[in-house]
Design a protein around this motif. Structure first.
Motif, PDB file in Angstrom:
ATOM      1  N   ARG A  40      -9.069  -2.412  -2.634  1.00 45.91           N
ATOM      2  CA  ARG A  40      -7.728  -2.972  -2.391  1.00 45.91           C
ATOM      3  C   ARG A  40      -7.939  -4.758  -2.965  1.00 45.91           C
ATOM      4  O   ARG A  40      -5.992  -4.587  -3.638  1.00 45.91           O
ATOM      5  CB  ARG A  40      -8.160  -3.959  -0.772  1.00 45.91           C
ATOM      6  CG  ARG A  40      -9.120  -3.428   0.602  1.00 45.91           C
ATOM      7  CD  ARG A  40      -9.539  -3.624   1.164  1.00 45.91           C
ATOM      8  NE  ARG A  40     -10.954  -2.936   2.169  1.00 45.91           N
ATOM      9  CZ  ARG A  40     -11.564  -2.385   2.267  1.00 45.91           C
ATOM     10  NH1 ARG A  40     -12.395  -2.265   1.065  1.00 45.91           N
ATOM     11  NH2 ARG A  40     -11.971  -1.720   3.351  1.00 45.91           N
ATOM     12  N   ASP A  98     -13.081   3.550  -0.213  1.00 45.60           N
ATOM     13  CA  ASP A  98     -13.241   1.900  -1.140  1.00 45.60           C
ATOM     14  C   ASP A  98     -13.093   2.153  -2.518  1.00 45.60           C
ATOM     15  O   ASP A  98     -13.104   1.483  -3.054  1.00 45.60           O
ATOM     16  CB  ASP A  98     -14.690   1.033  -0.089  1.00 45.60           C
ATOM     17  CG  ASP A  98     -13.806   0.122   1.064  1.00 45.60           C
ATOM     18  OD1 ASP A  98     -13.199   1.356   1.456  1.00 45.60           O
ATOM     19  OD2 ASP A  98     -14.564  -0.270   1.050  1.00 45.60           O
ATOM     20  N   ASP A 135     -13.586  -7.310  -3.325  1.00 45.48           N
ATOM     21  CA  ASP A 135     -12.835  -8.022  -3.010  1.00 45.48           C
ATOM     22  C   ASP A 135     -13.376  -9.246  -4.459  1.00 45.48           C
ATOM     23  O   ASP A 135     -12.319 -10.098  -4.782  1.00 45.48           O
ATOM     24  CB  ASP A 135     -12.951  -8.479  -1.741  1.00 45.48           C
ATOM     25  CG  ASP A 135     -11.778  -9.873  -1.411  1.00 45.48           C
ATOM     26  OD1 ASP A 135     -10.763  -9.417  -1.747  1.00 45.48           O
ATOM     27  OD2 ASP A 135     -11.828 -11.439  -1.292  1.00 45.48           O
ATOM     28  N   ALA A 179      -3.496  -3.258   2.907  1.00 48.32           N
ATOM     29  CA  ALA A 179      -4.852  -2.498   3.248  1.00 48.32           C
ATOM     30  C   ALA A 179      -5.495  -3.642   4.527  1.00 48.32           C
ATOM     31  O   ALA A 179      -5.902  -4.467   4.514  1.00 48.32           O
ATOM     32  CB  ALA A 179      -5.401  -2.545   1.180  1.00 48.32           C
ATOM     33  N   ILE A 190       0.731  -1.188  -0.027  1.00 52.57           N
ATOM     34  CA  ILE A 190       0.291  -0.145  -0.092  1.00 52.57           C
ATOM     35  C   ILE A 190       1.003   1.155   0.478  1.00 52.57           C
ATOM     36  O   ILE A 190       1.560   1.545   1.015  1.00 52.57           O
ATOM     37  CB  ILE A 190      -1.229   0.180   0.955  1.00 52.57           C
ATOM     38  CG1 ILE A 190      -1.720   1.274   0.897  1.00 52.57           C
ATOM     39  CG2 ILE A 190      -0.030   0.350   2.462  1.00 52.57           C
ATOM     40  CD1 ILE A 190      -3.213   0.984   1.860  1.00 52.57           C
ATOM     41  N   SER A 247      -9.506  -4.204   6.507  1.00 53.70           N
ATOM     42  CA  SER A 247      -9.882  -4.313   5.714  1.00 53.70           C
ATOM     43  C   SER A 247     -11.127  -5.075   7.193  1.00 53.70           C
ATOM     44  O   SER A 247     -10.286  -5.183   8.456  1.00 53.70           O
ATOM     45  CB  SER A 247      -9.698  -6.387   5.340  1.00 53.70           C
ATOM     46  OG  SER A 247     -10.931  -7.119   5.291  1.00 53.70           O
TER      47      SER A 247
END
Length: 479
Positions: A99, A94, A196, A126, A7, A128
């Protein structure tokens, strides 16, 4: 294969983290400050994060600690302003800083130099909101304590159960703020699952790398030992049906007056206005979750046929089976309304999978060799129901009335898909391109005829008559 990158700015964002977190550190969540002062500090923190990360074109992603603080606000506060602001900020972050995402790259194979493949990019480290690594138990069998800033599989299911209970009882008991907060929290968690899963599933269908889906958050959630899969499906469907048909928490209910002239519920007018829209979006998001689960089931079947899966990769029965079973356990009238939740593709898929559980084993192919094209399976169901022995066996397990309803709904969905393909409205309905509508119509008539022969006392329902009339009309125009 997927690529990974660390990241960006986790170290470079240290200054931003210190500046923004200082707003909360001066108050603290457990501080003795007056409540409205704490809420003001939290609102200032959210605005500082928005300004630093979203307003500039080159804004940096918040650090894990900052994300955790935002999520903690959404989970634990009771202020409507903070609930809405933290939810919207998480959604926007987001979108700006995914991600997992796809990157199109040229195929290195010299035999197909122009081919473009999708590479899955996963951002290392990242943050979550989920923590599924806690499913592992220590030697004494005790689960590891989880962070307040993450949700495990049991917490996810508990959240759905709580929403389901309130929606089912159709009463708020002064819990409107909590109910709204829980719905927004669940919507955010499902949005994370979607972000995801979708790029992984897209890449999987290009390269058939099952590991991509095996490691998805959705697959880890459903495969957890901490939840009962059947119960999760039932609760999701319960929320969708109750919220889509009831008027609980509507503006009318919120402002309804009792016989003494007092308000039935004393709630903030802003909450009363927000709840109906949140309920609608709740149904939409839960539908997305259910469709993702069925997409995962479909992808798993493909991997299963190729011998890429293990027992640990799948659940005992697909989501579609629990869907139709739960609808039928309610009553046949609700079946029609509830099936309208799904588009024709998935309506057909659900019904076909349900029938396949009751078709005599000798009439279907083995698990490894079974076809995955929906209409080929639908045509197979029709042919099976055109066989007297198979029909006799099926109506012992499913009532003739239910068989009629499901056949009629499946035929309706099939014709809709066929029309979309013929009109060029869909290029993805491969399940209808290789099948003859005329042949399917003949098999529909044959199936209803055989059903009546095996149970002469059965009356053809109105919806069944409509299906027969439609099939006959199509055959007459094609003859």
């Amino acid at each position: 294969m997927e690529k990974r990158r660390r990241i960006g700015g986790e170290g470079g964002n240290r200054g931003m983290e210190e500046n923004t977190m200082a707003i909360l550190d001066t108050s603290g969540f457990s501080s003795s400050k007056v409540s409205h002062h704490l809420d003001d500090d939290r609102l200032a923190f959210l605005e500082a994060v928005r300004t630093a990360s979203l307003l500039p074109d080159n804004g940096s992603a918040p650090t894990r600690k900052m994300f955790e603080a935002i999520f903690h606000i959404l989970k634990d506060v009771d202020s409507l302003d903070l609930i809405i602001e933290s939810y919207q900020l998480l959604i926007e972050l987001d979108k700006r800083f995914p991600r997992v995402y796809l990157s199109k790259e040229e195929q290195a194979d010299p035999s197909s130099p122009s081919k473009v493949i999708s590479q899955v990019i996963m951002v290392e480290e990242a943050w979550s909101p989920f923590n599924f690594g806690l499913d592992s138990y220590n030697e004494k069998g005790a689960a590891t304590n989880h962070s307040r800033s993450s949700v495990d599989s049991s917490g996810f299911h508990a959240l759905i159960q709580e929403i389901s209970e309130v929606a089912k009882e159709m009463k708020s008991e002064a819990k409107e703020t909590t109910f709204l907060k829980n719905m927004l929290l669940l919507q955010y968690l499902i949005t994370v699952l979607e972000g995801d899963f979708l790029p992984r599933n897209c890449a999987y269908h290009e390269n058939m790398n099952w590991t991509l889906l095996r490691e998805s958050l959705l697959n880890m959630l459903l495969g957890s030992r901490k939840i009962m899969y059947k119960g999760l499906m039932k609760d999701c469907l319960s929320i969708m049906c109750n919220m889509s048909q009831s008027t609980a928490f509507s503006e009318e209910t919120s402002y309804h007056e009792n016989s003494s002239g007092e308000l039935l519920h004393e709630i903030n007018s802003a909450i009363a206005l927000a709840l109906p829209d949140v309920k609608k979006s709740m149904c939409t998001v839960l539908k997305k979750l259910f469709l993702m689960i069925m997409e995962l089931d479909s992808s798993r079947r493909i991997a299963d046929q190729q011998g890429l899966t293990t027992r640990a990769d799948g659940v005992s029965r697909p989501a579609a089976f629990y869907c139709i079973t739960w609808f039928l356990n309610l009553n046949k009238i609700l079946l029609s309304n509830c099936l309208q939740i799904f588009d024709p593709k998935w309506k057909l898929e659900i019904i076909v999978q349900y029938f396949q559980k009751y078709i005599p084993k000798c009439s279907v192919q083995t698990r490894r060799s079974s076809g995955t094209i929906n209409t080929e399976n639908f045509d197979g169901v029709l042919k099976c129901l055109s066989n007297s022995n198979s029909t006799r066996s099926i109506i012992k397990k499913i009532s003739p009335e239910v068989v009629q309803l499901l056949l009629a709904y499946a035929f309706q969905a099939y014709l809709t898909l066929s029309y979309h393909v013929s009109e060029g409205l869909s290029t993805t309905a491969e399940d209808v391109k290789s099948n003859s509508v005329v042949e399917v119509c003949k098999n529909v008539v044959s199936a209803f005829t055989c059903l009546r022969q095996q149970d002469p006392g059965t009356e053809i329902l109105c919806f069944g008559k409509e299906a027969l009339f439609t099939a006959a009309a199509i055959l007459s125009t094609k003859s």
